[in-house]
Design a protein around this motif. Structure first.
Motif, PDB file in Angstrom:
ATOM      1  N   PHE A  80       3.718  -1.025   3.987  1.00 14.35           N
ATOM      2  CA  PHE A  80       2.834   0.391   4.067  1.00 14.35           C
ATOM      3  C   PHE A  80       3.633   1.548   3.766  1.00 14.35           C
TER       4      PHE A  80
ATOM      5  N   CYS B 190       4.826   6.617   7.548  1.00 14.54           N
ATOM      6  CA  CYS B 190       3.564   6.261   7.864  1.00 14.54           C
ATOM      7  C   CYS B 190       3.077   6.989   9.227  1.00 14.54           C
TER       8      CYS B 190
ATOM      9  N   CYS C  67       1.392   5.936   4.485  1.00 16.38           N
ATOM     10  CA  CYS C  67      -0.094   5.629   4.807  1.00 16.38           C
ATOM     11  C   CYS C  67      -0.377   6.078   5.992  1.00 16.38           C
TER      12      CYS C  67
ATOM     13  N   PHE D 237       0.914  -1.181  -0.123  1.00 19.07           N
ATOM     14  CA  PHE D 237       0.110   0.166  -0.021  1.00 19.07           C
ATOM     15  C   PHE D 237       1.009   1.259  -0.080  1.00 19.07           C
ATOM     16  N   LYS D 238       0.839   2.195  -1.009  1.00 15.80           N
ATOM     17  CA  LYS D 238       1.524   3.057  -0.995  1.00 15.80           C
ATOM     18  C   LYS D 238       0.561   4.304  -0.980  1.00 15.80           C
ATOM     19  N   ASN D 239       0.583   5.594  -0.090  1.00 18.65           N
ATOM     20  CA  ASN D 239      -0.209   6.883  -0.198  1.00 18.65           C
ATOM     21  C   ASN D 239      -1.429   6.626  -0.049  1.00 18.65           C
ATOM     22  N   VAL D 240      -1.647   5.660   1.031  1.00 11.88           N
ATOM     23  CA  VAL D 240      -3.290   5.246   1.173  1.00 11.88           C
ATOM     24  C   VAL D 240      -3.731   5.915   2.700  1.00 11.88           C
ATOM     25  N   ASN D 241      -4.708   6.377   2.752  1.00 17.07           N
ATOM     26  CA  ASN D 241      -5.305   7.166   3.987  1.00 17.07           C
ATOM     27  C   ASN D 241      -6.480   6.346   4.418  1.00 17.07           C
TER      28      ASN D 241
END
Length: 209
Positions: free
Chosen positions: A71, A94, A74, A51-55
């Motif tokens: 991650f 993160c 994130c 997962f990259k750049n996931v809020n």
């Protein structure tokens, strides 16, 4: 200390919401997924994913294990991973502020350049945990069962190390000012000369000059 890295080989880019619909996250790459509505992930294992750049602010995790996951950049603020299995997981740059991992099994986890203030690992079974260049202010390791724990350049203001064994853990490159230790947790830790002055003062010892 050498960690077992996440076992990730053949990830392919996947649609986040399609995986939510199937309640299946395996061998997926999720880069910049926009989660613009409330989502619940329940009774699943996130396995072999990146997962990259996931809020994840709109995501509720219920009984979700993390196995072989990376991650990067994130956001996980105030998420619940209590009593879960977190194995071969890497968090890079993160936000984990207020995240709870109470009574969890934490093994081969690498946390790098993260904001982990108020993170709670109390009561967890921890084996091979590496922390680097991160803020763990107000975090708690109360009553955690710790084995193979390495830290480097970690801010530990008001971080709780109570009723834990930290034998051989090297704190000399980290900021322990304000950290909370009891006598059992201080046993055979490694510190530098400047840090020793803080710990002596914390224990109420007065040095006669």
């Amino acid at each position: 200390m050498k960690l077992d890295s996440p076992k990730i080989e053949n990830v392919v880019e996947k649609d986040f919401f399609e995986c939510v619909k199937l309640q299946e996250f395996e061998e997926g790459l999720f880069d910049g997924a926009l989660i613009d509505r409330e989502i619940t992930l329940e009774d699943i294992t996130i396995d072999s994913c990146v997962f990259k750049n996931v809020n994840f602010s709109n995501v509720t995790f219920k009984n979700v294990d993390l196995i072989d996951v990376v991650f990067e950049k994130c956001e996980f603020c105030n998420k619940d991973f209590d009593s879960k299995r977190i194995t071969r997981v890497e968090f890079k740059n993160c936000k984990l502020t207020g995240t709870s991992m109470i009574d969890s099994s934490i093994k081969d986890v690498n946390i790098i350049e993260c904001n982990c203030s108020y993170l709670n690992m109390s009561g967890s079974s921890i084996n091979r945990l590496m922390l680097k260049d991160s803020d763990f202010s107000n975090a708690s390791f109360y009553y955690a069962k710790i084995k193979n724990f390495e830290i480097d350049n970690i801010k530990l203001y008001k971080t709780e190390f109570l009723k834990v064994s930290l034998i051989g853990v090297d704190f000399s490159t980290s900021d322990i000012c304000g950290a909370i230790f009891d006598m059992s947790s201080l046993n055979k830790i490694i510190i530098d000369e400047v840090q020793s002055s803080y710990l002596i003062g914390m224990l109420g010892i007065v040095i006669k000059r």
